[in-house]
Scaffold this active site. Structure first.
Site, PDB file in Angstrom:
ATOM      1  N   HIS A  12       0.715  -1.366   0.177  1.00  0.00           N
ATOM      2  CA  HIS A  12       0.084  -0.230  -0.238  1.00  0.00           C
ATOM      3  C   HIS A  12       0.785   1.269  -0.044  1.00  0.00           C
ATOM      4  CE1 HIS A  12      -4.048  -2.111   0.724  1.00  0.00           C
ATOM      5  NE2 HIS A  12      -3.271  -3.161   1.635  1.00  0.00           N
ATOM      6  N   ASN A  36      -9.908  -2.635   2.793  1.00  0.00           N
ATOM      7  CA  ASN A  36      -9.670  -2.873   1.096  1.00  0.00           C
ATOM      8  C   ASN A  36     -11.188  -2.115   0.770  1.00  0.00           C
ATOM      9  OD1 ASN A  36      -6.715  -3.300   1.285  1.00  0.00           O
ATOM     10  ND2 ASN A  36      -7.279  -5.785   1.231  1.00  0.00           N
ATOM     11  N   TYR A  61       0.844  -4.975  12.049  1.00  0.00           N
ATOM     12  CA  TYR A  61       0.815  -2.908  11.680  1.00  0.00           C
ATOM     13  C   TYR A  61       1.870  -1.804  12.125  1.00  0.00           C
ATOM     14  CZ  TYR A  61      -2.207  -4.177   8.326  1.00  0.00           C
ATOM     15  OH  TYR A  61      -3.007  -4.723   6.697  1.00  0.00           O
TER      16      TYR A  61
HETATM   17 FE1  HDD Z   1      -2.125  -4.833   5.160  1.00  0.00          FE
HETATM   18  C1  HDD Z   1      -1.231  -2.110   5.010  1.00  0.00           C
HETATM   19  C2  HDD Z   1      -5.512  -3.755   3.931  1.00  0.00           C
HETATM   20  C3  HDD Z   1      -3.842  -7.744   5.494  1.00  0.00           C
HETATM   21  C4  HDD Z   1       0.347  -6.467   6.988  1.00  0.00           C
HETATM   22  N1  HDD Z   1      -2.902  -3.124   4.930  1.00  0.00           N
HETATM   23  C5  HDD Z   1      -2.020  -1.801   4.788  1.00  0.00           C
HETATM   24  C6  HDD Z   1      -2.861  -0.974   4.252  1.00  0.00           C
HETATM   25  C7  HDD Z   1      -4.252  -1.374   4.415  1.00  0.00           C
HETATM   26  C8  HDD Z   1      -4.490  -2.847   3.982  1.00  0.00           C
HETATM   27  C9  HDD Z   1      -5.297  -0.589   3.165  1.00  0.00           C
HETATM   28  C10 HDD Z   1      -2.499   0.763   4.090  1.00  0.00           C
HETATM   29  C11 HDD Z   1      -2.916   1.640   5.300  1.00  0.00           C
HETATM   30  C12 HDD Z   1      -2.591   3.380   5.466  1.00  0.00           C
HETATM   31  O1  HDD Z   1      -3.256   3.416   4.357  1.00  0.00           O
HETATM   32  O2  HDD Z   1      -1.575   3.247   5.777  1.00  0.00           O
HETATM   33  N2  HDD Z   1      -4.157  -5.672   5.090  1.00  0.00           N
HETATM   34  C13 HDD Z   1      -5.260  -4.949   4.509  1.00  0.00           C
HETATM   35  C14 HDD Z   1      -6.130  -5.604   4.403  1.00  0.00           C
HETATM   36  C15 HDD Z   1      -6.324  -7.157   4.728  1.00  0.00           C
HETATM   37  C16 HDD Z   1      -3.823  -7.018   5.180  1.00  0.00           C
HETATM   38  C17 HDD Z   1      -7.809  -5.219   4.199  1.00  0.00           C
HETATM   39  C18 HDD Z   1      -6.278  -8.117   4.800  1.00  0.00           C
HETATM   40  C19 HDD Z   1      -7.448  -8.223   5.714  1.00  0.00           C
HETATM   41  N3  HDD Z   1      -1.607  -6.792   5.776  1.00  0.00           N
HETATM   42  C20 HDD Z   1      -2.529  -7.785   6.497  1.00  0.00           C
HETATM   43  C21 HDD Z   1      -2.054  -8.852   6.413  1.00  0.00           C
HETATM   44  C22 HDD Z   1      -0.303  -8.107   7.380  1.00  0.00           C
HETATM   45  C23 HDD Z   1      -0.237  -6.790   7.058  1.00  0.00           C
HETATM   46  C24 HDD Z   1      -2.023 -10.296   6.893  1.00  0.00           C
HETATM   47  C25 HDD Z   1       0.501  -9.083   7.840  1.00  0.00           C
HETATM   48  C26 HDD Z   1       0.555  -9.851   8.603  1.00  0.00           C
HETATM   49  N4  HDD Z   1      -0.285  -4.264   6.191  1.00  0.00           N
HETATM   50  C27 HDD Z   1       0.522  -4.566   5.946  1.00  0.00           C
HETATM   51  C28 HDD Z   1       1.852  -3.912   6.926  1.00  0.00           C
HETATM   52  C29 HDD Z   1       1.219  -2.700   6.300  1.00  0.00           C
HETATM   53  C30 HDD Z   1      -0.288  -3.252   5.302  1.00  0.00           C
HETATM   54  C31 HDD Z   1       3.096  -4.049   6.272  1.00  0.00           C
HETATM   55  C32 HDD Z   1       2.054  -1.674   4.977  1.00  0.00           C
HETATM   56  C33 HDD Z   1       2.531  -0.368   5.854  1.00  0.00           C
HETATM   57  C34 HDD Z   1       1.053  -0.361   6.674  1.00  0.00           C
HETATM   58  O3  HDD Z   1       1.376  -1.660   7.012  1.00  0.00           O
HETATM   59  O4  HDD Z   1       0.926   0.722   7.525  1.00  0.00           O
HETATM   60  O5  HDD Z   1       1.358  -3.836   8.133  1.00  0.00           O
END
Ligand code: HDD
Length: 715
Positions: free
Chosen positions: A95, A168, A382
């Site tokens: 993202h 999402n 997160y």
């Molecule tokens: Fe995630 C970012 C949504 C599964 C780890 N995720 C991130 C963002 C969104 C989502 C919208 C961007 C937020 C922003 O605008 O800053 N992610 C989801 C959804 C998931 C999902 C709807 C499943 C239902 N994500 C998911 C899993 C993991 C992560 C299973 C890790 C185990 N996601 C992350 C992250 C991020 C992230 C690495 C990257 C940047 C951030 O968090 O802030 O932690």
């Protein structure tokens, strides 16, 4: 423009090597071309260093002699360059590319029956929100129209703390357990050795991973659908995905799925259009959001709860803890409990959009988690990633992340501590310091006391084993054009996968979803042999189609929030143009003028009509419908411009409604559209035979799907 007087600093000062010195107090500001921009008097505020020391010259470093070496003692130079060198922070690992806006959330229905969450108690009460939309796989500088899931993250600044709903635009996910997330993302993002392809899933490693991950099949149906090429961030649904838990004041628990429904309805572009938008305007979505808010066209969503009890959950033929499943709205309806309006663009992209730190673990009293193993892993990820990105456990002190209710505790120090906690007491319990913040059983967050027992096991529950029933339900819930697009997307993506065995493995899974789907994709790939179904522990069962899963089945006529492109030349008919403008505006859309030059054209009535786009910079992919209004002479001249011919050919190919004067005929002929016939094509509106109102009515009903088989091969 007037030439600058002889006070031009470049001419005056031998020290600056002929460079202009904009911003010098009391001198005239001169652009590099020598033209006068503005007069500078005393500056609005004195430029200083970060230590507050006034700066006299921001253009020249300190040297030993005019042509001598730069001196190490130049603290102004060093401070400025050091800060610049550290301007970037790591982009989000997923993202990375996003766009955000401030807004308000208004409670419309008291939810006290199901939750004690403060912001859902009193209808009419409003709280601030900050919402960020994003693509997933691409880097920060990638293009907006990648085929990709879109993030839909909302930070609610409630009076009981921040609630982050990190969702999402698709209600299911690829995997069921967070431990698989790093592999999924590695496979989806660029290959590690060559760092391409950028922002796309159409490559070997992604499809290799998918072919070995049958639980992804439902999500694959969604991402191959038009949901992953939205028309606008303003026209996307949003989903919290997981089953969460609501807890009311009496401590009773109800399960919930969170939904956002856009006022403008979910809308998408077509694939060829997406590909071309990426070239014409890689910032298409962020520009669209920014401009809409900037012009007072505030996007709005309904906030809905889909609540259900443990008994209802037990009666469903799938596990509500499995993030690869939806609960059809037809089975458990949505309850509209609020609305969100985004009404203010950020003041600073980095400070707000880049530094906003959403965490799936940020919940407030009345909202709790469930045992969904995907959600459970997110609760760690997160916060951990924000530490890495923002560099300090004090990331909550960054203005965009700060709660808007009072917050105090005994956590102290750390990098970039912004507060100055006072007093002797930084521990608890303590008998000192009567004003030290204390816990409260009565008002503090209380986790729902769910009873948990079980052996420690690394297993997946049996109830998670059905990977095909809902994939099939999604496919059969789509309208015919939408099914065609899923087939076309699969053919496109798998044709970019160079591994024949992987292509066949994916087909062997598609056949478990729907035989015709698999056969059509196989035909598109040119595969001749039989497709062997992959072993499926639980074969696809039948579920009733859910029309709510289709964008087209739910779409309502309307042009609100849309854009109409009007191609004009000198001699354009003033009265008709005015009529079109008024009708488009009355329909809630915006009219953009596309002309042979950016200065614009001279109308038949002799007025200068400024252009919004030169024709090569304003291709029809940027608009929802188009009007062709050249003069007779202008139509013939435009037919010699490839970009003008493509404007018309693409509008037709992308199934758009085209209003046109007979003078546009040469463009149709040159575009190979001579046999386009307004008598059979409801999207061709021939002025003046048809009225402007007919054009609006046609454009309001959307794309001309009946045209699609004529413009591309549908397998
Ligand atoms: Fe995630 C970012 C949504 C599964 C780890 N995720 C991130 C963002 C969104 C989502 C919208 C961007 C937020 C922003 O605008 O800053 N992610 C989801 C959804 C998931 C999902 C709807 C499943 C239902 N994500 C998911 C899993 C993991 C992560 C299973 C890790 C185990 N996601 C992350 C992250 C991020 C992230 C690495 C990257 C940047 C951030 O968090 O802030 O932690």
């Amino acid at each position: 423009m007037a030439k600058s007087p002889n006070k031009t600093p470049a001419a005056k000062s031998p020290v600056n090597g002929g460079q202009d010195r904009a911003g010098v107090v009391g001198e005239t500001l001169v652009a590099p071309g020598g033209e006068l921009h503005q007069q500078a008097g005393e500056p609005a505020s004195q430029l200083t260093t970060n230590q507050g020391v006034p700066i006299s010259d921001n253009q020249n470093s300190l040297k030993a002699g005019a042509r001598g070496p730069v001196l190490l003692q130049d603290f102004i130079l060093r401070e400025k360059i050091m800060h610049f060198d550290h301007e970037r922070i790591p982009e989000r690992v997923v993202h990375a590319r996003g766009s955000a806006a401030h807004g308000v959330f208004e409670c419309l229905d008291s939810c006290a029956d199901v939750t004690s969450a403060d912001f859902l108690q009193r209808p009419g009460e409003r709280i601030p929100v900050f919402t960020r939309f994003s693509t997933v796989a691409g880097n920060k500088g990638s293009m907006d129209l990648a085929r990709d899931v879109r993030g839909f993250a909302v930070k609610f600044y409630t009076q009981q703390g921040n609630f982050d709903l990190v969702g999402n635009n698709i209600p299911v996910f690829f995997i069921q357990d967070a431990i698989k997330f790093p592999d999924l993302i590695h496979a989806a993002k660029q290959d590690p050795d060559r760092e391409f392809p950028q922002a796309q899933t159409a490559h070997d490693t992604f499809w290799d991973y998918i072919s070995l991950t049958p639980e992804s099949m439902h999500m694959i149906m969604w991402i191959m659908s038009d949901r992953t090429i939205p028309r606008s961030y303003r026209m996307m649904e949003g989903f919290g995905v997981h089953t969460f838990r609501l807890v009311n004041a009496a401590g009773a628990s109800t399960f919930v799925k969170f939904h956002w429904r856009p006022k403008l309805n979910a809308q998408s572009v077509v694939w060829d259009e997406a590909v071309k938008i990426n070239g014409a305007d890689p910032d298409f979505h962020r520009r669209d959001l920014w401009e809409a808010i900037d012009t007072g066209d505030f996007p709005e969503w309904e906030f809905c709860l889909q609540t259900f009890t443990q008994d209802q959950a037990d009666a469903l033929p799938f596990d509500v803890l499995d993030a690869t499943k939806v609960i059809p709205e037809e089975v458990i309806p949505l309850r509209v409990v609020g609305r969100m309006v985004l009404d203010r663009n950020p003041d600073n992209f980095f400070a707000e959009t880049e530094q906003v730190a959403y965490c799936a673990s940020h919940v407030v009293p009345g909202i709790d988690f469930t045992n969904d193993p995907l959600l459970q892993g997110r609760l760690f990820s997160y916060q951990d990633t924000q530490l890495k990105r923002l560099g300090s456990p004090n990331f909550h002190q960054i203005p965009i992340n700060q709660p808007k209710c009072p917050f105090h505790n005994l956590q102290r120090d750390g990098h970039m501590q912004m507060g100055i906690p006072k007093g002797q007491v930084n521990y608890e319990p303590s008998s000192l310091g009567a004003d030290v913040a204390r816990e409260s059983q009565a008002t503090g967050y209380r986790t729902f006391p769910a009873l948990e027992t079980g052996e420690q096991l690394r297993v997946r529950p049996d109830a998670f084993a059905d990977h095909y029933t809902q994939a099939r339900m999604f496919f059969i819930s789509q309208t015919e054009p939408e099914r065609d697009h899923i087939v076309a997307a699969l053919i496109f993506e798998l044709s970019k996968c160079n591994l024949a065995a992987v292509r066949e493995a994916v087909l062997s899974r598609l056949v478990n979803i729907d035989e015709t789907l698999a056969a059509r994709v196989a035909a598109g790939l040119g595969l001749r042999g039989e497709i062997t179904p992959a072993p499926a522990p639980v074969p696809a069962g039948e579920m009733e189609p859910s029309p709510a899963l289709s964008i087209l089945a739910k779409s309502a006529p309307g042009l609100v929030g849309r854009k109409v492109g009007c191609l004009v030349t000198d001699g354009v008919d003033d009265a008709l143009l005015e009529e079109v403008r008024q009708a488009v505006t009355a329909a809630g859309a915006k009219l953009a003028i596309v002309a042979p030059t950016i200065t614009g054209v001279v109308t038949a009535g002799g007025a200068l009509l400024p252009a919004d786009f030169r024709v090569d910079g304003g291709p029809s992919v940027l608009f929802d419908a188009v009007v062709l209004m050249p003069s007779d002479e202008g139509g013939a001249a435009l037919a010699l411009e490839a970009t003008a011919v493509n404007f018309v050919r693409d509008a037709f190919g992308h199934l758009k409604v085209i209003g046109y004067l007979p003078s546009a005929a040469p463009l149709f002929v040159k575009g190979g559209l001579s046999d386009a016939n307004p008598d059979v094509d409801a999207g061709l509106i021939n002025f003046p035979k048809a009225a402007v109102a007919d054009f609006i009515a046609a454009a309001e009903s959307g794309r001309i799907w009946a045209r699609e088989p004529m413009v591309r091969k549908v397998f």
